[in-house]
Design an enzyme around this catalytic site. Structure first.
Site, PDB file in Angstrom:
ATOM      1  N   SER A  24     -32.443  -4.506 -12.629  1.00 17.62           N
ATOM      2  CA  SER A  24     -32.683  -5.210 -11.370  1.00 17.62           C
ATOM      3  C   SER A  24     -31.377  -5.769 -10.808  1.00 17.62           C
ATOM      4  O   SER A  24     -30.318  -5.652 -11.422  1.00 17.62           O
ATOM      5  CB  SER A  24     -33.662  -6.364 -11.609  1.00 17.62           C
ATOM      6  OG  SER A  24     -33.040  -7.372 -12.397  1.00 17.62           O
ATOM      7  N   MET A  25     -31.489  -6.406  -9.659  1.00 18.88           N
ATOM      8  CA  MET A  25     -30.357  -7.154  -9.116  1.00 18.88           C
ATOM      9  C   MET A  25     -29.978  -8.256 -10.116  1.00 18.88           C
ATOM     10  O   MET A  25     -30.848  -8.802 -10.809  1.00 18.88           O
ATOM     11  CB  MET A  25     -30.743  -7.811  -7.785  1.00 18.88           C
ATOM     12  CG  MET A  25     -31.090  -6.834  -6.673  1.00 18.88           C
ATOM     13  SD  MET A  25     -29.653  -6.154  -5.838  1.00 18.88           S
ATOM     14  CE  MET A  25     -29.027  -7.580  -4.986  1.00 18.88           C
ATOM     15  N   PHE A  26     -28.690  -8.563 -10.179  1.00 13.37           N
ATOM     16  CA  PHE A  26     -28.159  -9.666 -10.990  1.00 13.37           C
ATOM     17  C   PHE A  26     -28.375  -9.490 -12.491  1.00 13.37           C
ATOM     18  O   PHE A  26     -28.428 -10.468 -13.240  1.00 13.37           O
ATOM     19  CB  PHE A  26     -28.741 -11.017 -10.531  1.00 13.37           C
ATOM     20  CG  PHE A  26     -28.701 -11.195  -9.043  1.00 13.37           C
ATOM     21  CD1 PHE A  26     -27.493 -11.299  -8.375  1.00 13.37           C
ATOM     22  CD2 PHE A  26     -29.869 -11.214  -8.309  1.00 13.37           C
ATOM     23  CE1 PHE A  26     -27.459 -11.434  -6.994  1.00 13.37           C
ATOM     24  CE2 PHE A  26     -29.851 -11.349  -6.930  1.00 13.37           C
ATOM     25  CZ  PHE A  26     -28.643 -11.460  -6.275  1.00 13.37           C
ATOM     26  N   LYS A  29     -25.290  -4.848 -14.143  1.00 19.02           N
ATOM     27  CA  LYS A  29     -25.037  -3.395 -14.139  1.00 19.02           C
ATOM     28  C   LYS A  29     -23.584  -3.087 -13.794  1.00 19.02           C
ATOM     29  O   LYS A  29     -22.905  -2.350 -14.512  1.00 19.02           O
ATOM     30  CB  LYS A  29     -25.951  -2.689 -13.123  1.00 19.02           C
ATOM     31  CG  LYS A  29     -27.422  -2.870 -13.363  1.00 19.02           C
ATOM     32  CD  LYS A  29     -28.254  -2.196 -12.278  1.00 19.02           C
ATOM     33  CE  LYS A  29     -27.947  -2.683 -10.887  1.00 19.02           C
ATOM     34  NZ  LYS A  29     -28.241  -4.111 -10.662  1.00 19.02           N
ATOM     35  N   GLU A  96     -23.674   1.671  -7.707  1.00 17.45           N
ATOM     36  CA  GLU A  96     -24.724   1.673  -6.677  1.00 17.45           C
ATOM     37  C   GLU A  96     -25.249   3.088  -6.444  1.00 17.45           C
ATOM     38  O   GLU A  96     -25.425   3.534  -5.309  1.00 17.45           O
ATOM     39  CB  GLU A  96     -24.207   1.055  -5.373  1.00 17.45           C
ATOM     40  CG  GLU A  96     -23.703  -0.364  -5.504  1.00 17.45           C
ATOM     41  CD  GLU A  96     -24.782  -1.392  -5.801  1.00 17.45           C
ATOM     42  OE1 GLU A  96     -25.975  -1.028  -5.868  1.00 17.45           O
ATOM     43  OE2 GLU A  96     -24.424  -2.569  -5.991  1.00 17.45           O
TER      44      GLU A  96
END
EC number: 2.7.1.21
Length: 199
Positions: A24-26, A29, A96
């Site tokens: 997920s975000m945050f 990654k 991304e």
């Protein structure tokens, strides 16, 4: 007298592989991608990092984590462009990856089959909880998949979902801390219900 020992044969042939870092975000990654790429550079391997040209949140030319760690990168519009820059490269990093076209799958396979280590970081799901772009297929062909987690901002459990906190139905909305929050499954379902009730 020196005897021939297979233990002393040095491996000189490059072995390609695909590594995917998803979550997920945050969840860290990009941080993990940067760490792996810097380790490869320290080992004197030839590296090249790519990111989608549309990602200009923190820098136009660097891959930058939410914690402001960065590494120089090449912004590109199309996954096919990666092949133009990688003829003498040992390790390719792609950040991304969810924003790239489906051609990225073939590009990564081609690189790995030619002995290149490919490290990919990206969101596995969009804000609706739907598998995002080429990420599901990249996870399927990967030699190694690392699922990283954020911490749910509501309850403190491991978070796998990215909840959008602003009203916008576009799949691609480049986000910073004010536009998304990481949630666990239970809190994410509750947040979606609250969003529906507000609509």
């Amino acid at each position: 007298m020196v005897l021939f020992s297979e233990d002393h044969i040095q491996e000189t042939r490059r072995r390609g592989r695909i590594e995917v870092i998803c979550g997920s975000m945050f969840s860290g990654k990009t941080e993990e991608l940067i760490r792996r790429m810097k380790r490869a550079k320290f080992a004197r391997q030839r590296v090249e990092i790519f990111k989608p040209a549309i990602d200009t949140r923190y820098s136009e030319g660097d891959v930058v984590s939410h914690d402001s760690n960065s590494i120089s990168s090449t912004p590109i519009d199309s996954s096919a462009s990666i092949l133009l820059f990688t003829s003498e490269i040992d390790v390719v990093g792609i950040d991304e990856a969810q924003f790239f076209d489906s051609g990225l799958i073939d590009v990564c396979n081609q690189l790995a089959n030619n002995g290149v280590r490919v490290i990919i970081a990206g969101l596995d799901m969009d804000f609706k909880g739907v598998p995002f772009g080429p990420m599901p297929a990249l996870c399927a062909i990967a030699d190694e998949v690392s699922k990283v987690h954020a911490i749910c901002v509501k309850c403190g459990q491991l978070a796998s979902f990215s909840h959008r906190t602003v009203k916008n139905d576009k799949q691609v909305l480049l986000g910073e801390t004010a536009q998304y929050e990481p949630l666990c499954r239970e809190c994410y379902q509750r947040a979606l219900q609250e969003d529906r009730e507000k609509s």
